[in-house]
Design a protein around this motif. Sequence first.
Motif, PDB file in Angstrom:
ATOM      1  N   GLU A   1       0.819  -1.214   0.000  1.00  0.00           N
ATOM      2  CA  GLU A   1       0.000   0.000   0.000  1.00  0.00           C
ATOM      3  C   GLU A   1       0.853   1.265   0.000  1.00  0.00           C
ATOM      4  O   GLU A   1       0.375   2.330  -0.390  1.00  0.00           O
ATOM      5  CB  GLU A   1      -0.944   0.013   1.201  1.00  0.00           C
ATOM      6  CG  GLU A   1      -2.100  -0.951   1.050  1.00  0.00           C
ATOM      7  CD  GLU A   1      -3.002  -0.999   2.273  1.00  0.00           C
ATOM      8  OE1 GLU A   1      -2.686  -0.353   3.297  1.00  0.00           O
ATOM      9  OE2 GLU A   1      -4.021  -1.698   2.202  1.00  0.00           O
ATOM     10  N   ASP A   2       2.102   1.177   0.421  1.00  0.00           N
ATOM     11  CA  ASP A   2       3.002   2.332   0.440  1.00  0.00           C
ATOM     12  C   ASP A   2       3.656   2.601  -0.909  1.00  0.00           C
ATOM     13  O   ASP A   2       4.456   3.525  -1.031  1.00  0.00           O
ATOM     14  CB  ASP A   2       4.096   2.132   1.494  1.00  0.00           C
ATOM     15  CG  ASP A   2       3.559   2.240   2.910  1.00  0.00           C
ATOM     16  OD1 ASP A   2       2.500   2.867   3.108  1.00  0.00           O
ATOM     17  OD2 ASP A   2       4.203   1.688   3.820  1.00  0.00           O
ATOM     18  N   SER A   3       3.339   1.825  -1.911  1.00  0.00           N
ATOM     19  CA  SER A   3       3.946   1.977  -3.233  1.00  0.00           C
ATOM     20  C   SER A   3       3.516   3.301  -3.868  1.00  0.00           C
ATOM     21  O   SER A   3       2.427   3.825  -3.598  1.00  0.00           O
ATOM     22  CB  SER A   3       3.513   0.809  -4.120  1.00  0.00           C
ATOM     23  OG  SER A   3       4.069   0.944  -5.402  1.00  0.00           O
ATOM     24  N   ASP A   4       4.368   3.840  -4.732  1.00  0.00           N
ATOM     25  CA  ASP A   4       4.070   5.087  -5.438  1.00  0.00           C
ATOM     26  C   ASP A   4       2.906   4.941  -6.412  1.00  0.00           C
ATOM     27  O   ASP A   4       2.222   5.910  -6.715  1.00  0.00           O
ATOM     28  CB  ASP A   4       5.302   5.583  -6.196  1.00  0.00           C
ATOM     29  CG  ASP A   4       6.403   6.045  -5.261  1.00  0.00           C
ATOM     30  OD1 ASP A   4       6.105   6.373  -4.092  1.00  0.00           O
ATOM     31  OD2 ASP A   4       7.567   6.084  -5.702  1.00  0.00           O
ATOM     32  N   VAL A   5       2.732   3.750  -6.946  1.00  0.00           N
ATOM     33  CA  VAL A   5       1.610   3.453  -7.854  1.00  0.00           C
ATOM     34  C   VAL A   5       0.857   2.257  -7.280  1.00  0.00           C
ATOM     35  O   VAL A   5       1.436   1.448  -6.558  1.00  0.00           O
ATOM     36  CB  VAL A   5       2.099   3.140  -9.289  1.00  0.00           C
ATOM     37  CG1 VAL A   5       2.817   4.325  -9.900  1.00  0.00           C
ATOM     38  CG2 VAL A   5       2.980   1.911  -9.315  1.00  0.00           C
ATOM     39  N   PRO A   6      -0.420   2.124  -7.608  1.00  0.00           N
ATOM     40  CA  PRO A   6      -1.155   0.951  -7.114  1.00  0.00           C
ATOM     41  C   PRO A   6      -0.559  -0.343  -7.671  1.00  0.00           C
ATOM     42  O   PRO A   6      -0.293  -0.445  -8.877  1.00  0.00           O
ATOM     43  CB  PRO A   6      -2.574   1.173  -7.648  1.00  0.00           C
ATOM     44  CG  PRO A   6      -2.665   2.638  -7.913  1.00  0.00           C
ATOM     45  CD  PRO A   6      -1.283   3.066  -8.317  1.00  0.00           C
ATOM     46  N   VAL A   7      -0.328  -1.297  -6.787  1.00  0.00           N
ATOM     47  CA  VAL A   7       0.238  -2.588  -7.177  1.00  0.00           C
ATOM     48  C   VAL A   7      -0.594  -3.714  -6.568  1.00  0.00           C
ATOM     49  O   VAL A   7      -1.353  -3.501  -5.623  1.00  0.00           O
ATOM     50  CB  VAL A   7       1.720  -2.724  -6.761  1.00  0.00           C
ATOM     51  CG1 VAL A   7       2.581  -1.719  -7.488  1.00  0.00           C
ATOM     52  CG2 VAL A   7       1.886  -2.590  -5.270  1.00  0.00           C
ATOM     53  N   ARG A   8      -0.407  -4.915  -7.124  1.00  0.00           N
ATOM     54  CA  ARG A   8      -1.144  -6.085  -6.663  1.00  0.00           C
ATOM     55  C   ARG A   8      -0.194  -7.277  -6.629  1.00  0.00           C
ATOM     56  O   ARG A   8       0.660  -7.426  -7.501  1.00  0.00           O
ATOM     57  CB  ARG A   8      -2.287  -6.360  -7.633  1.00  0.00           C
ATOM     58  CG  ARG A   8      -3.169  -7.529  -7.272  1.00  0.00           C
ATOM     59  CD  ARG A   8      -4.253  -7.807  -8.315  1.00  0.00           C
ATOM     60  NE  ARG A   8      -5.031  -6.618  -8.648  1.00  0.00           N
ATOM     61  CZ  ARG A   8      -5.455  -6.334  -9.892  1.00  0.00           C
ATOM     62  NH1 ARG A   8      -5.194  -7.131 -10.900  1.00  0.00           N
ATOM     63  NH2 ARG A   8      -6.161  -5.239 -10.109  1.00  0.00           N
TER      64      ARG A   8
END
Length: 94
Positions: A16-23
């Motif tokens: 959730e702390d990523s600069d872009v949404p990731v999965r």
Amino acid sequence: MIDFEEAMRRAVAYLEDSDVPVRVTSWGEFSDGWYFCYQSVEYLDTGEFSAQLAGNAPFVIDRESGDIFDLGTDKPVEVYIVDYMAGKLGKGRA
């Protein structure tokens, strides 16, 4: 000691702390914990090559402590897992 469900919760929270949404895209279990791989949501949803992440290193969640350890990208995950189990990686991140 944590179980897989807790490890997955921690993995999702960590990302959730990523600069872009990731999965999370894949994961695997080994004797000391689990490893997780991930990719940008945009790339996964659209297939747009320009949205694909580069240098997104997998990470480990330790079964005993629940700590998170980033791996690298220049070797196969299996090599990093062996190194991790041998105690050769740096400190955990939570």
